[in-house]
Design a protein around this motif. Structure first.
Motif, mmCIF file in Angstrom:
data_model
loop_
_atom_site.group_PDB
_atom_site.id
_atom_site.type_symbol
_atom_site.label_atom_id
_atom_site.label_comp_id
_atom_site.label_asym_id
_atom_site.label_seq_id
_atom_site.Cartn_x
_atom_site.Cartn_y
_atom_site.Cartn_z
ATOM 1 N N ASP A 77 18.941 53.267 -7.457
ATOM 2 C CA ASP A 77 17.664 53.935 -7.692
ATOM 3 C C ASP A 77 17.147 53.636 -9.090
ATOM 4 N N LEU A 78 15.895 53.204 -9.177
ATOM 5 C CA LEU A 78 15.268 53.028 -10.477
ATOM 6 C C LEU A 78 15.085 54.395 -11.115
ATOM 7 N N VAL A 79 15.327 54.489 -12.416
ATOM 8 C CA VAL A 79 15.152 55.731 -13.157
ATOM 9 C C VAL A 79 14.417 55.429 -14.455
ATOM 10 N N GLU A 80 13.747 56.446 -14.982
ATOM 11 C CA GLU A 80 13.144 56.360 -16.308
ATOM 12 C C GLU A 80 14.130 56.974 -17.280
ATOM 13 N N VAL A 81 14.336 56.297 -18.411
ATOM 14 C CA VAL A 81 15.324 56.752 -19.394
ATOM 15 C C VAL A 81 14.674 56.879 -20.761
ATOM 16 N N ARG A 82 14.998 57.955 -21.447
ATOM 17 C CA ARG A 82 14.646 58.121 -22.860
ATOM 18 C C ARG A 82 15.929 57.955 -23.652
ATOM 19 N N ARG A 83 15.891 57.028 -24.595
ATOM 20 C CA ARG A 83 17.079 56.774 -25.414
ATOM 21 C C ARG A 83 17.084 57.706 -26.622
ATOM 22 N N GLY A 84 18.276 57.927 -27.163
ATOM 23 C CA GLY A 84 18.454 58.745 -28.350
ATOM 24 C C GLY A 84 19.922 58.784 -28.699
ATOM 25 N N LEU A 102 15.051 60.552 -15.733
ATOM 26 C CA LEU A 102 14.290 61.161 -14.651
ATOM 27 C C LEU A 102 14.719 60.486 -13.358
ATOM 28 N N TRP A 103 15.336 61.280 -12.467
ATOM 29 C CA TRP A 103 15.838 60.764 -11.197
ATOM 30 C C TRP A 103 15.366 61.666 -10.075
ATOM 31 N N GLY A 145 23.256 67.165 -17.111
ATOM 32 C CA GLY A 145 22.918 68.350 -16.335
ATOM 33 C C GLY A 145 21.454 68.700 -16.494
ATOM 34 N N ARG A 146 21.012 69.638 -15.652
ATOM 35 C CA ARG A 146 19.628 70.104 -15.688
ATOM 36 C C ARG A 146 19.530 71.507 -16.244
ATOM 37 N N SER A 151 14.886 47.069 -17.042
ATOM 38 C CA SER A 151 14.775 48.309 -16.269
ATOM 39 C C SER A 151 16.130 49.009 -16.161
ATOM 40 N N TRP A 152 16.060 50.315 -15.907
ATOM 41 C CA TRP A 152 17.236 51.154 -15.734
ATOM 42 C C TRP A 152 17.411 51.490 -14.254
ATOM 43 N N GLN A 153 18.672 51.611 -13.840
ATOM 44 C CA GLN A 153 19.004 52.078 -12.494
ATOM 45 C C GLN A 153 20.111 53.113 -12.579
ATOM 46 N N LEU A 154 20.057 54.084 -11.676
ATOM 47 C CA LEU A 154 21.198 54.954 -11.460
ATOM 48 C C LEU A 154 22.026 54.256 -10.377
ATOM 49 N N VAL A 155 23.281 53.927 -10.707
ATOM 50 C CA VAL A 155 24.099 53.156 -9.765
ATOM 51 C C VAL A 155 25.258 53.961 -9.177
ATOM 52 N N GLY A 156 25.528 55.158 -9.724
ATOM 53 C CA GLY A 156 26.603 55.969 -9.177
ATOM 54 C C GLY A 156 26.493 57.406 -9.639
#
Length: 118
Positions: free
Chosen positions: A6-13, A31-32, A91-92, A110-115
């Motif tokens: 799944d493609l995800v949006e990521v904010r780095r920090g 954001l997933w 966590g949320r 691009s970023w993906q959630l892979v697991g």
């Protein structure tokens, strides 16, 4: 661990490392599926390269016409392709969360959630 692509949006920090480890720059939030996840801890971080052993160049060096090695042409395997992986605890809110594997493709940007284990 359930597998995703799944493609995800990521904010780095800067995020905290494992207990006793200093924080490092990496994915701080993602954001997933319409939900924002906050990274609490980076559990692991590694880089994987492309399948260089399948390239025509390697077959030429080893003198192999092996059908198994011929699965990909030189054009489809970039010897320098890298993906950066981050295993994070996120966590949320209070009490909910899980362990997620996030991947950043330098080729695609691009970023993906892979697991996920939640």
């Amino acid at each position: 661990m359930r597998r995703y692509e799944d493609l995800v949006e990521v904010r780095r920090g800067v995020v905290g490392g494992a207990v006793g480890e200093p924080g490092e720059e990496g994915p701080a939030q993602f954001l997933w599926r319409g939900r924002l996840w906050k990274v609490r801890t980076v559990l692991a971080h590694w880089v994987e390269t492309g399948s260089w052993w399948h390239s025509d160049r390697v077959r030429a060096v080893v003198g192999s016409d092996d059908a198994e090695l011929a699965g990909e042409s030189a054009g489809s395997t970039d010897l320098l392709a890298e993906r950066e992986f981050w295993r994070v605890e996120a966590g949320r809110g209070e009490g909910d969360g899980g362990v997620f594997d996030l991947s950043f493709s330098w080729d695609e940007g691009s970023w993906q959630l892979v697991g996920c284990v939640d």
